[in-house]
Write an enzyme that holds these catalytic residues in place. Structure first.
Site, short mmCIF file in Angstrom:
data_model
loop_
_atom_site.label_atom_id
_atom_site.label_comp_id
_atom_site.label_asym_id
_atom_site.label_seq_id
_atom_site.Cartn_x
_atom_site.Cartn_y
_atom_site.Cartn_z
N MET A 1 -28.56 15.82 -4.64
CA MET A 1 -30.04 16.31 -4.09
C MET A 1 -30.75 14.95 -3.35
O MET A 1 -30.19 13.54 -4.00
CB MET A 1 -30.10 16.10 -5.40
CG MET A 1 -32.44 16.69 -4.78
SD MET A 1 -33.27 17.21 -6.31
CE MET A 1 -33.36 15.24 -7.21
N ASN A 2 -30.98 15.42 -2.40
CA ASN A 2 -32.37 13.75 -1.77
C ASN A 2 -33.14 14.53 -1.63
O ASN A 2 -34.30 14.69 -2.40
CB ASN A 2 -31.88 13.02 -0.77
CG ASN A 2 -31.01 14.06 0.39
OD1 ASN A 2 -29.85 15.07 0.52
ND2 ASN A 2 -31.74 14.48 1.77
N ASP A 3 -34.02 14.12 -0.34
CA ASP A 3 -35.69 14.26 -0.39
C ASP A 3 -36.18 16.12 -1.01
O ASP A 3 -35.33 17.26 -0.14
CB ASP A 3 -35.77 14.84 1.68
CG ASP A 3 -34.64 13.68 2.31
OD1 ASP A 3 -34.87 12.81 2.32
OD2 ASP A 3 -34.59 14.38 3.67
N GLN B 1 -33.85 19.55 -0.98
CA GLN B 1 -32.23 18.77 -0.37
C GLN B 1 -30.99 19.12 -0.78
O GLN B 1 -31.32 18.55 -2.07
CB GLN B 1 -32.03 17.52 0.98
CG GLN B 1 -33.22 17.47 1.94
CD GLN B 1 -32.78 19.12 3.24
OE1 GLN B 1 -31.61 18.08 4.28
NE2 GLN B 1 -32.45 19.91 3.58
N ARG C 1 -37.24 16.21 13.53
CA ARG C 1 -36.84 16.31 12.52
C ARG C 1 -38.41 16.42 11.49
O ARG C 1 -39.21 15.72 11.87
CB ARG C 1 -35.77 16.27 11.92
CG ARG C 1 -35.81 14.39 11.85
CD ARG C 1 -34.29 14.66 10.87
NE ARG C 1 -33.99 12.98 10.69
CZ ARG C 1 -33.35 12.17 11.70
NH1 ARG C 1 -32.36 13.01 12.89
NH2 ARG C 1 -33.22 11.55 11.17
N TRP D 1 -30.65 4.92 0.26
CA TRP D 1 -29.76 5.60 1.36
C TRP D 1 -29.11 3.91 1.48
O TRP D 1 -27.57 4.69 2.08
CB TRP D 1 -29.66 6.12 2.81
CG TRP D 1 -30.93 7.48 2.66
CD1 TRP D 1 -31.76 7.74 2.99
CD2 TRP D 1 -29.81 8.49 2.64
NE1 TRP D 1 -31.98 9.26 3.18
CE2 TRP D 1 -31.19 9.65 2.90
CE3 TRP D 1 -28.79 9.22 2.28
CZ2 TRP D 1 -30.53 11.41 2.38
CZ3 TRP D 1 -28.12 10.65 2.33
CH2 TRP D 1 -28.95 11.05 2.17
#
Length: 508
Positions: free
Chosen positions: A16-18, A34, A149, A288
């Protein structure tokens, strides 16, 4: 023993990220994220989905968005409540067989990522946010760019229109668009090449915040940077304060301010449609530079910060200047206190054990006062608050330490030796910054609130005008369960306490 955080959201499995699509609807907070459900690194991006009534206890719902036949990945975006049906999706007719409750008319605005192009798209729900239908005429915005984006959309009452902020990531531009129906968009203006540039801009947010103690407001543009952070070389979030006339954002000064000075805070997003006009944010608690490589002892990678309420306030920047800054406070932590439990006072200069271990997170709070004369006589003394997995705090390699120097406001956080079995060259074990005392009068004052959870600690200084969020990865599964508090000679505790918090793990 479990190492999943107790009150910080984590995915059931995968990577999982954002945070995406944060929105409040009919008594529920919707959190999209995400998510790679099939792997433990970024890739195969979907939108996961969870809901909560209190922002801490989350219930997982079906995946909201998944890659389609065109193999485009579902990148970050936002969500709105289309109460007036401006999109036309929600009244009985062409798109819907029945009228949808105005408070449940959820529209997702997201980026579809292809190898050489990124476009903006929408999806809508006819069942209150359980399932989503991709708009057949997607994309709604395509400017033939490969790094375009992360749309954040909100309703701007003064211009009676939807506003989108979206980045041209590697051209360092935030673009502003206008729409009356969420489907057709017209460009308004640009903001960019400001603040820390790093490698690229990502994940913008744009919110109107009250200034404490006044009836005034300012707009805050939040922009994430990755890599190239001025804090750690990796990921960070900066913000700009200014005014917005419905078309153009105009900063009040040329300053770029840092939202969180820890190593693990990125992609900050705020909830749309929040009750009582509150502005509440959640961020991804990772970086990141190393997120794809951190140790995995369970089925998941990735976690979020706890929710924070945002305001603006004037504060000391130093002894001669006051300025406007963002204040972030944890939301409703008192709702997580154990019933009928009382906070335990903090003790000085001795190793003490937490009131509970494993079952919960713990919040520490203290206010320390020290006479100005003593600070001037001994300017290099530090306050140190250390948490450890063992009672031998001074020699433990698995510890977390917060230090503060009253003379100049220097602050550091050290997260110990990560693991003898895991080393990574881009994982820094210390971060430093500065925040002035809250008073420069007869006594210097430092206020600390620290939320200590499994694998993560969030530190809020001076009522949240500085935050430091750091994950930690120790070799074993032992929790931080001892603390040691040392203050400079002559300092006193104006208040102190620690309080265990209810376990809100949604999954094991």
């Amino acid at each position: 023993m479990p190492v999943r955080p107790c009150i910080h959201f984590t995915p059931p499995e995968g990577f999982m990220n954002d945070p995406n699509g944060l929105v409040y609807s009919n008594g529920k907070w919707h959190l999209f994220f995400q998510w790679n459900p099939t792997g433990n690194q970024a890739g195969n991006q979907h939108w996961g989905h969870a809901v909560s009534k209190n922002l801490y206890k989350w219930k997982l719902l079906p995946t909201a968005l998944a890659p389609g036949d065109d193999h485009g990945l579902m990148f970050s975006g936002s969500a709105v409540i289309d109460k007036t049906n401006s999109s036309g999706f929600f009244e009985s007719g062409f798109f819907s067989r029945k009228s949808v409750d105005p408070e449940e008319r959820i529209v997702l605005i997201y980026t579809t990522h292809y190898d050489n192009r990124e476009t903006q798209n929408i999806a809508y729900s006819l069942d209150g946010g359980i399932t989503f239908i991709k708009y057949k005429k997607n994309p709604i915005l395509d400017i033939k760019e490969s790094q375009f984006r992360d749309p954040k959309v909100f309703w701007h009452e003064e211009s009676r229109a939807w506003i989108m902020v979206v980045v041209l990531a590697q051209k360092y531009k935030v673009l502003f668009y206008h729409s009356l129906n969420l489907r057709d968009w017209v460009k308004l203006s640009e903001f960019g090449s400001a603040g820390v540039l790093g490698y690229q801009y990502e994940c913008p947010d744009f919110v109107r915040l009250p200034i404490e103690g006044t009836d005034e407001f300012r707009w805050v543009l939040i922009v994430s940077i990755n890599p190239g952070s001025s804090i750690n070389g990796g990921s960070m979030v900066q913000y700009f304060i200014g005014d917005f006339d419905g078309q153009t954002f105009t900063p009040i000064d040329s300053a770029s301010r840092i939202l969180d000075c820890g190593h693990d805070c990125y992609a900050t997003q705020t909830f749309g449609n929040a009750p009582d006009g509150r502005v509440i944010s959640i961020s991804w608690a990772s970086n990141w530079n190393y997120t794809n490589d951190v140790p995995m002892r369970m089925k998941h990678r990735g976690m979020f910060t706890i929710p924070r309420e945002l305001t603006l306030c004037y504060t000391h920047l130093n002894q001669e200047t006051r300025g406007l800054v963002l204040r972030q406070r944890p939301v409703n932590l008192h709702h997580l206190y154990y019933p009928d439990s009382l906070p335990a006072p903090l003790l000085l200069n001795r190793v003490c054990e937490f009131p509970t271990v494993w079952t919960s997170a713990t919040v520490f709070y203290l206010a320390v006062s020290i006479p100005k004369s003593i600070v001037l006589e001994s300017p290099m003394e530090f306050l140190c608050l250390t948490w450890s997995t063992t009672p031998d705090v001074e020699t433990s390699k698995e510890y977390f330490e917060l230090g503060y120097r009253f003379h100049d406001g220097a602050v550091y956080v050290e997260r110990g030796v990560c693991s003898s079995s895991w080393k990574y060259p881009l994982y820094p074990e210390r971060c430093t910054s500065s925040v002035p005392p809250s008073s420069y009068e007869d006594n210097y004052i430092l206020e600390i609130e620290a939320v200590v959870d499994h694998s993560i600690i969030e530190v809020y200084l001076q009522g949240g005008i500085m935050c430091l969020t750091n994950a930690y990865y120790f070799k074993g599964d032992e929790p931080l369960q001892y603390y040691y508090l040392r203050v400079p000679t002559g300092a006193s505790l104006a208040k102190s306490g620690m309080q265990p918090l209810l376990n809100n793990r949604p999954h094991s």
